[in-house]
Design a protein around this motif. Structure first.
Motif, PDB file in Angstrom:
ATOM      1  N   ASN A   1      32.144  44.810  36.710  1.00  0.00           N
ATOM      2  CA  ASN A   1      32.601  43.931  35.773  1.00  0.00           C
ATOM      3  C   ASN A   1      31.806  42.813  35.277  1.00  0.00           C
ATOM      4  O   ASN A   1      31.677  42.881  34.335  1.00  0.00           O
ATOM      5  CB  ASN A   1      33.317  42.751  36.307  1.00  0.00           C
ATOM      6  N   ASN A   2      30.207  42.735  36.063  1.00  0.00           N
ATOM      7  CA  ASN A   2      29.260  41.620  35.641  1.00  0.00           C
ATOM      8  C   ASN A   2      27.997  42.814  35.369  1.00  0.00           C
ATOM      9  O   ASN A   2      26.714  41.893  35.248  1.00  0.00           O
ATOM     10  CB  ASN A   2      29.609  40.177  36.813  1.00  0.00           C
TER      11      ASN A   2
ATOM     12  N   ASN B   1      30.889  40.119  30.576  1.00  0.00           N
ATOM     13  CA  ASN B   1      30.950  39.650  31.945  1.00  0.00           C
ATOM     14  C   ASN B   1      32.307  39.768  32.039  1.00  0.00           C
ATOM     15  O   ASN B   1      33.379  39.277  33.080  1.00  0.00           O
ATOM     16  CB  ASN B   1      30.385  38.392  32.333  1.00  0.00           C
ATOM     17  N   ASN B   2      33.310  40.669  31.558  1.00  0.00           N
ATOM     18  CA  ASN B   2      34.694  40.556  31.195  1.00  0.00           C
ATOM     19  C   ASN B   2      35.410  41.932  31.284  1.00  0.00           C
ATOM     20  O   ASN B   2      35.970  42.738  30.769  1.00  0.00           O
ATOM     21  CB  ASN B   2      35.720  39.554  30.144  1.00  0.00           C
TER      22      ASN B   2
ATOM     23  N   ASN C   1      36.310  44.682  33.470  1.00  0.00           N
ATOM     24  CA  ASN C   1      37.786  44.889  33.692  1.00  0.00           C
ATOM     25  C   ASN C   1      38.559  44.414  32.345  1.00  0.00           C
ATOM     26  O   ASN C   1      39.435  45.161  32.701  1.00  0.00           O
ATOM     27  CB  ASN C   1      37.967  43.969  35.125  1.00  0.00           C
ATOM     28  N   LYS C   2      39.101  42.547  32.258  1.00  0.00           N
ATOM     29  CA  LYS C   2      39.853  42.700  31.458  1.00  0.00           C
ATOM     30  C   LYS C   2      40.149  43.029  29.943  1.00  0.00           C
ATOM     31  O   LYS C   2      40.626  43.767  29.464  1.00  0.00           O
ATOM     32  CB  LYS C   2      39.826  41.178  30.981  1.00  0.00           C
ATOM     33  N   TRP C   3      38.906  43.583  30.023  1.00  0.00           N
ATOM     34  CA  TRP C   3      38.109  44.304  28.326  1.00  0.00           C
ATOM     35  C   TRP C   3      38.855  45.298  28.023  1.00  0.00           C
ATOM     36  O   TRP C   3      39.880  45.832  27.101  1.00  0.00           O
ATOM     37  CB  TRP C   3      37.510  43.764  27.997  1.00  0.00           C
TER      38      TRP C   3
END
Length: 331
Positions: A121-122, A323-324, A326-328
């Motif tokens: 993720n980061n 840094n996102n 997974n969400k994106w």
């Protein structure tokens, strides 16, 4: 995170004297020292390409592409292909990251066919993806202005509807739609999924021989529009699309260039419309009016995508972090 690099930019002995000589050769002149170095840490599905391919093939200057990990501490960008990352991340770089270096996440598969890996993720600074909101957008094709204005005449057709597909999962939306559609219109189906192998040199002629082609994607996601759309367009066949929304498609091409399954209440209704177009040349040829002013550019090259990443690095020296992931991507 970024770390201060060690005084030596190599993290151990070189693999061979040939490698040493190659590195020295790259940096012998001032011009070479200004090269943007992109290290492909994981070759996409094992496909390699030459160091000077950006200049020689894609007219992108100032790039040096390599898979030699001895270049790690000198590389401006590290391209990492998602589908080749080990599940435990054990095949990713373990050395400290130089402060100027950007890690680039490369992935052209949809979220449905991309494993969500713990720990990534980061890790990355930039995304290289088909999505319009990625840092380095790499669609499978594009509609570009033609150099001259002229009427487009599609090639001769002897079939109404065709589909070529290797993998047909019964649970996929495209499988269910096809099963219903073929009840109402003949679909000439080819490929491993149907036990009718198509040789590479027969692929384009087969597609061009059909008035309509089922450009059905294997999953439905924002901006997920692949060569299944652009290749039929390039050979003068009207694509019938099943994936993201019509509005999303129209961000990439003209609305009268394709037929969307969502425009019809049922597969039966779509079949009836295709049969109508088959009998009415004027209506059918209306799907090619846009070709008077535009042409299709099909992109199917990992090397070109990597060169686009290098071009981005040439033009963007500012710090970036993502840094996102997974969400994106996976929501």
């Amino acid at each position: 995170m970024y770390f201060k690099p060690s005084t030596s930019w190599l993290n151990g002995p070189l693999e061979s004297s040939d490698s040493t000589n190659h590195i020295k050769h790259v940096f012998t002149t001032k011009r070479d020292k200004n090269l943007t170095i992109v290290l492909v840490w994981l070759w996409p599905f094992g496909q390699t390409y030459e160091a000077n391919i950006c200049s020689s093939t894609f007219n992108i200057e100032g790039c040096f592409i390599t898979g030699d990990k001895n270049f790690y501490n000198k590389s401006d960008g590290i391209v990492i292909h998602h589908r080749d990352i080990d599940g435990d991340l054990s095949n990713l770089p373990k050395s400290q990251r130089p402060p100027f270096q950007k890690w680039i996440w490369m992935n052209l598969e949809s979220p449905s066919h991309s494993a969500q890996l713990a720990g990534i993720n980061n890790l990355f600074n930039l995304t290289l993806n088909y999505r319009q909101d990625s840092d380095i957008q790499v669609p499978s094709g594009s509609i570009v202005a033609a150099e001259t204005v002229e009427n487009f005449v599609p090639p001769s057709k002897n079939k109404v509807v065709c589909w070529i597909v290797s993998n047909l999962n019964p649970a996929h939306a495209r499988s269910k739609y096809y099963n219903e559609l073929q009840k109402h219109i003949e679909v000439h189906a080819y490929g491993r999924a149907f036990g009718k192998y198509i040789a590479d040199n027969d692929y384009i002629p087969t597609m061009a021989s059909c008035k309509f082609y089922l450009s059905f994607e294997n999953s439905i996601h924002k901006d997920y529009i692949t060569e299944k759309l652009y290749i039929p367009l390039s050979v003068g066949t009207v694509p019938g699309v099943l994936s993201t929304s019509r509005q999303n498609y129209e961000n990439f091409l003209q609305g009268d260039a394709f037929i969307h399954v969502d425009d019809f209440n049922s597969a039966k209704e779509l079949a009836e419309y295709l049969l109508l177009l088959d009998k009415n040349d004027e209506l059918y040829l209306g799907y090619f009016k846009w070709r008077q002013h535009f042409k299709i550019n099909v992109v199917n090259s990992w090397a070109q995508h990597t060169c686009q990443a290098c071009d981005y690095l040439n033009r963007h020296k500012e710090y970036r972090a993502f840094n996102n992931l997974n969400k994106w991507y996976w929501g």
